[in-house]
Scaffold this motif. Structure first.
Motif, PDB file in Angstrom:
ATOM      1  N   TRP A  13      33.250  51.599  29.880  1.00  0.00           N
ATOM      2  CA  TRP A  13      33.375  52.048  31.203  1.00  0.00           C
ATOM      3  C   TRP A  13      32.050  52.490  31.670  1.00  0.00           C
ATOM      4  CZ3 TRP A  13      32.444  56.720  33.685  1.00  0.00           C
ATOM      5  CH2 TRP A  13      33.036  56.792  34.992  1.00  0.00           C
ATOM      6  N   ALA A  54      32.315  48.099  32.708  1.00  0.00           N
ATOM      7  CA  ALA A  54      33.656  47.466  32.706  1.00  0.00           C
ATOM      8  C   ALA A  54      34.936  48.400  33.342  1.00  0.00           C
ATOM      9  CB  ALA A  54      33.836  47.160  31.243  1.00  0.00           C
ATOM     10  N   ASP A  55      35.692  47.613  33.995  1.00  0.00           N
ATOM     11  CA  ASP A  55      36.960  48.111  34.370  1.00  0.00           C
ATOM     12  C   ASP A  55      37.746  48.377  33.117  1.00  0.00           C
ATOM     13  OD1 ASP A  55      36.380  48.483  37.205  1.00  0.00           O
ATOM     14  OD2 ASP A  55      36.938  46.592  37.569  1.00  0.00           O
ATOM     15  N   VAL A  56      37.820  49.474  32.418  1.00  0.00           N
ATOM     16  CA  VAL A  56      38.728  49.658  31.588  1.00  0.00           C
ATOM     17  C   VAL A  56      39.842  50.307  31.638  1.00  0.00           C
ATOM     18  CG1 VAL A  56      38.521  50.595  28.862  1.00  0.00           C
ATOM     19  CG2 VAL A  56      36.310  49.495  29.927  1.00  0.00           C
ATOM     20  N   ALA A  57      40.852  49.773  31.388  1.00  0.00           N
ATOM     21  CA  ALA A  57      42.290  50.620  31.452  1.00  0.00           C
ATOM     22  C   ALA A  57      43.036  50.533  30.145  1.00  0.00           C
ATOM     23  CB  ALA A  57      42.985  50.112  32.674  1.00  0.00           C
ATOM     24  N   THR A  73      44.000  45.800  30.351  1.00  0.00           N
ATOM     25  CA  THR A  73      42.837  44.882  30.419  1.00  0.00           C
ATOM     26  C   THR A  73      41.779  45.480  30.777  1.00  0.00           C
ATOM     27  OG1 THR A  73      43.203  44.658  33.004  1.00  0.00           O
ATOM     28  CG2 THR A  73      44.662  43.349  31.574  1.00  0.00           C
ATOM     29  N   VAL A  74      40.629  44.752  30.240  1.00  0.00           N
ATOM     30  CA  VAL A  74      39.526  44.993  30.564  1.00  0.00           C
ATOM     31  C   VAL A  74      38.502  44.064  31.280  1.00  0.00           C
ATOM     32  CG1 VAL A  74      37.027  45.231  29.252  1.00  0.00           C
ATOM     33  CG2 VAL A  74      39.129  46.123  28.483  1.00  0.00           C
ATOM     34  N   ARG A  75      38.032  44.442  32.655  1.00  0.00           N
ATOM     35  CA  ARG A  75      37.301  43.726  33.635  1.00  0.00           C
ATOM     36  C   ARG A  75      36.234  44.079  33.902  1.00  0.00           C
ATOM     37  NH1 ARG A  75      42.421  44.249  35.371  1.00  0.00           N
ATOM     38  NH2 ARG A  75      41.445  45.619  37.074  1.00  0.00           N
ATOM     39  N   SER A  76      35.258  43.292  33.900  1.00  0.00           N
ATOM     40  CA  SER A  76      33.690  43.746  34.171  1.00  0.00           C
ATOM     41  C   SER A  76      33.588  44.138  35.552  1.00  0.00           C
ATOM     42  CB  SER A  76      32.571  42.852  33.697  1.00  0.00           C
ATOM     43  OG  SER A  76      31.563  43.069  34.106  1.00  0.00           O
ATOM     44  N   ARG A  77      33.071  45.155  36.044  1.00  0.00           N
ATOM     45  CA  ARG A  77      32.907  45.327  37.725  1.00  0.00           C
ATOM     46  C   ARG A  77      31.885  44.709  37.919  1.00  0.00           C
ATOM     47  NH1 ARG A  77      33.374  51.107  36.032  1.00  0.00           N
ATOM     48  NH2 ARG A  77      31.223  51.508  36.231  1.00  0.00           N
ATOM     49  N   ARG A  78      30.825  44.217  37.205  1.00  0.00           N
ATOM     50  CA  ARG A  78      29.692  43.709  37.889  1.00  0.00           C
ATOM     51  C   ARG A  78      29.370  42.497  36.913  1.00  0.00           C
ATOM     52  NH1 ARG A  78      27.848  49.047  37.611  1.00  0.00           N
ATOM     53  NH2 ARG A  78      26.918  48.950  35.626  1.00  0.00           N
TER      54      ARG A  78
END
Length: 335
Positions: A306, A310-313, A324-329
């Motif tokens: 995070w 990364a968008d870590v939830a 899911t894990v999605r990168s913010r950049r």
């Protein structure tokens, strides 16, 4: 700390480093994997002083278990790679081999068949170029020593007859270089293993290959695995007979844009990545720690990702479902 800048790509993890020290506990949902993890770690401990093949099977088991735990929490890599036998874990984690086939192989394979009597490994706290220069010196010509691992700028490994390895280690120690003989009886990553490869070639030839769902990088070529099935099988064998090029692999992953390296498995692999990348923008975090419970360490991994962008939830509670894990950049990468 991670320097400001583009978010890291999730690089990928693995194990198989010299003298790995399995430790810590893992508590995925409901604690269902606690017993398998302990059994896998026990296999690793039993094999440590015997042969690299037996120890490697334990390392593969731990790595696969941690990979599953991370994915169930929603932490998914953009690429996978491995060090030494950790590459087998990476191949399974990336989808080249099915988990069921790997389990069957590990259950039936006699790792003692890969033991090469009279050989030893020596870890040398010096770059491969310096070690190779020493091996070319007249005093070591004909000693039967070869470079087996180019791990990092500050660590290489040699393999050869017991007495020659011990003398080579003593010679570097006399020059003030931290070095030691390792307790493995195997010729892995050297041509000396060739006469003993029959059983593993036969077993590996039976594996069905699948298109990987995650890119798998090779520690032999420091590049992604080829797509052609025949070349994948060829590279599998080359990996056992040629030196590990982990320094070049770390550099290549970084050049490809990977910035976060999550180690999945025992050992100190992250220190090799850090030694290689130095001041370059990167982050190394281990998914397993002997100082914390498995769940606590997974939280640290999620927090580090995070912070790295990364968008870590993650789902880190027994009743939660995988997030899911999605990168913010941008993407990240682990090894």
């Amino acid at each position: 700390m991670v320097p400001a800048g583009p978010a890291p790509r999730r690089g990928r993890r693995e194990a198989g480093v010299p003298l790995p020290r399995p430790g810590g506990r893992l508590h995925p949902a409901g604690g269902r994997h606690r017993r398998p993890l302990r059994a896998a770690r026990a296999r690793g401990r039993r094999g440590r002083g015997r042969d690299l093949g037996r120890h490697g099977l334990g390392v593969v088991a731990v790595g696969r278990l941690l990979d599953t735990a991370l994915r169930r929490t929603g932490i998914v890599p953009d690429a996978v790679a491995g060090h030494s036998l950790g590459e087998w874990t990476a191949m399974a984690a990336g989808g080249l081999y099915s988990g069921d086939e790997v389990d069957a192989f590990m259950a039936d394979f006699d790792s003692d068949s890969l033991t090469v009597p009279g050989l030893a490994f020596g870890a040398i706290g010096a770059p491969a170029e310096r070690v190779l220069a020493a091996l070319r010196a007249q005093e070591w010509t004909g000693a039967g020593l070869v470079l087996s691992h180019d791990n990092a700028p500050g660590q290489s490994m040699v393999c050869g007859p017991d007495a020659a390895v011990e003398e080579f280690v003593r010679a570097f120690r006399a020059r003030g270089v931290l070095s030691q003989v390792l307790p493995f009886r195997s010729g892995f990553h050297t041509p000396m293993l060739e006469p003993h490869l029959g059983p593993i070639k036969e077993a590996a030839g039976r594996f069905r290959l699948h298109p990987p769902h995650t890119p798998v990088w090779s520690g032999t070529t420091a590049a992604p695995f080829p797509e052609d099935e025949a070349r994948v099988r060829e590279l599998f064998v080359r990996h056992l007979l040629e030196p590990v090029r982990f320094r070049q692999l770390s550099e290549a992953l970084h050049s490809a844009g990977h910035r976060v390296f999550v180690q999945v498995g025992p050992g100190a692999l992250g220190s090799l990545v850090g030694d290689t990348l130095g001041a370059h923008d990167h982050l190394v975090v281990a998914a397993n720690s002997s100082q914390r419970t498995g769940l606590a360490q997974l939280r640290r991994v999620a927090t580090a990702l995070w912070v790295a962008g990364a968008d870590v939830a993650p789902a880190l509670t027994p009743k939660a479902r995988a997030g899911t894990v999605r990168s913010r950049r941008s993407r990240s990468g682990w090894t």
